[in-house]
Design a protein around this motif. Sequence first.
Motif, short mmCIF file in Angstrom:
data_model
loop_
_atom_site.label_atom_id
_atom_site.label_comp_id
_atom_site.label_asym_id
_atom_site.label_seq_id
_atom_site.Cartn_x
_atom_site.Cartn_y
_atom_site.Cartn_z
N GLY A 53 -4.69 0.22 4.02
CA GLY A 53 -4.01 -1.06 4.28
C GLY A 53 -2.98 -0.98 5.38
O GLY A 53 -2.52 -2.01 5.88
N LYS A 92 -0.37 -2.00 -4.67
CA LYS A 92 -1.51 -2.55 -5.41
C LYS A 92 -2.67 -1.57 -5.39
O LYS A 92 -2.90 -0.88 -4.38
CB LYS A 92 -1.92 -3.90 -4.81
N ALA A 112 -5.25 -0.53 -2.70
CA ALA A 112 -5.95 -1.73 -2.25
C ALA A 112 -5.69 -1.98 -0.77
O ALA A 112 -4.63 -1.63 -0.24
CB ALA A 112 -5.50 -2.93 -3.07
N GLY A 137 -4.64 -4.46 1.47
CA GLY A 137 -3.99 -5.77 1.50
C GLY A 137 -4.20 -6.52 0.21
O GLY A 137 -4.05 -5.97 -0.89
N ASN A 138 -4.57 -7.79 0.32
CA ASN A 138 -4.82 -8.63 -0.86
C ASN A 138 -6.29 -8.57 -1.27
O ASN A 138 -6.93 -9.59 -1.49
CB ASN A 138 -4.39 -10.08 -0.57
N GLU A 139 -6.79 -7.38 -1.37
CA GLU A 139 -8.19 -7.18 -1.72
C GLU A 139 -8.50 -7.72 -3.11
O GLU A 139 -7.68 -7.62 -4.03
CB GLU A 139 -8.49 -5.68 -1.65
N ALA A 165 -7.51 -6.34 -6.97
CA ALA A 165 -6.34 -5.46 -6.92
C ALA A 165 -5.43 -5.72 -8.12
O ALA A 165 -5.27 -6.86 -8.57
CB ALA A 165 -5.57 -5.70 -5.63
N ASP A 192 -1.60 -4.44 -10.28
CA ASP A 192 -0.25 -3.93 -10.03
C ASP A 192 0.07 -2.65 -10.80
O ASP A 192 1.16 -2.10 -10.65
CB ASP A 192 0.80 -4.99 -10.41
#
Length: 464
Positions: A194, A346, A358, A360-362, A365, A367
């Motif tokens: 990422g 993430k 992850a 990015g905002n894959e 994902a 927490d």
Amino acid sequence: MKKTKRIATVLLALVMVLSLSVCAFAAGTNSITVNGAQGGETYKIYKMLDLKVDLGKNAYSYTVNDKWNNFFTGEGAGAAYVTIDNGYVTWKDGKNSAADMEAFAKAAAEYASDNKVAADATQTPAADGSLVFGNLDAGYYLITSTNGTLAMVDTTPANPNPAVDEKNPNPTVDKQVKEDSTNEWGSSNSAQIGDTVYFRTSVTLMKGAKNYVVHDKMGDELTLNAGSITVVGLTKGTDYTVVTTGLTDGCDFEVRFTQDYLDTITASTTLDVTYNAVLNENAKVESAALNKTQLTWGDANHTEWDTTETNTYKFEVLKYAGADTAKNPLAGAVFQLKDASGKVVKLVKVSNTEYRVANGNEAGAVDSFTTVATGNIVIKGVDLDQYTLVEIEAPEGYNKLKDHVDVIVNAENALVVEVPNNTGAELPSTGGIGTTIFYVVGGILVVGAAVVLTTRKRMEKNAK
């Protein structure tokens, strides 16, 4: 005649000092050798001036070859360099400096190309780089090469077999990647999935440059940010173009320098091509993500590929019961992974025992990750950096950790972070309210019992 000989001597000196070019002597028996000829390139030779030689009188004279009349007469570029009197050619005073000869040769090469002048011979170098034009008549010759725009011209009446050096020097390329932890450039770096990875390709362009193209090829682990490609100090669209689609050589992009810009180079010039890419979910801890750069020029010349490596890493988490000397994995602990700035990293769950960072905002994902009893939890795709583990939920019956656990990733991918959990209810510690409440309650009960006993004795005495 003396003037003609003097000009010939000046031009011969230019061959020795500048290695500009070549000519020949006796009819049909002359040859010209090109030293340093580049493999795969095409070399052409043109006789611009015919040379008439009288060996007995040690005299010679030049006349314009029919193919070159328009170059040396009227508005032709060559007319600025020579004087033609009754068909005989002499060189003008003050037009024989190194810069003049270079400009003359370049103008002649352009004339030959633009007017499709037929070459007297065309050759490509042998495997060993040797190139010889043979069976030449005496004359004043131009030699061009697809290797660059620096052509070669000269005449040597006293030497029937001269040699000339290839005048177009080879460019160089140097590829580097930036290590974000130190802001230093080198051949390798480390990164987290990422992260944006920054690259710099330094290209040294040479005078006479032709068809210079930077080729860049990335592995599947890197996603190019096409809009980031820049040649520092140049104007996109005018000095260079960027091509990212329609390439058939497997490259991700090409930077093509315009010939108009290349023609402005008068000395070796180093330029930086900068761009960046994201280390994506395909990154592996077992092998580096490669980025390769190559420079091509002329028709077939190229540098070797220069390669950088971007590495990513892993570590393991062993959760176990504090009283378990065998340190068997303990299930049910929930952790968050935080980077050095305190931001939650993430993760994507690969299996019960493996997670990766992850991109990015894959999609998918999460927490946090949860420990299992079947093995250590492996976290892949981290940087060579410091992280922290924060336990947000303890296994049932165990105490949750109050403090975070430091994680310092190592390059050997051998780090196992051991995290024990203790079981049992929390008891108050000495120095707090502790057992005071029990002493107070006990004291009250003792006092109460004494009061009841005294009262009862008084009542019995009064009854008597």
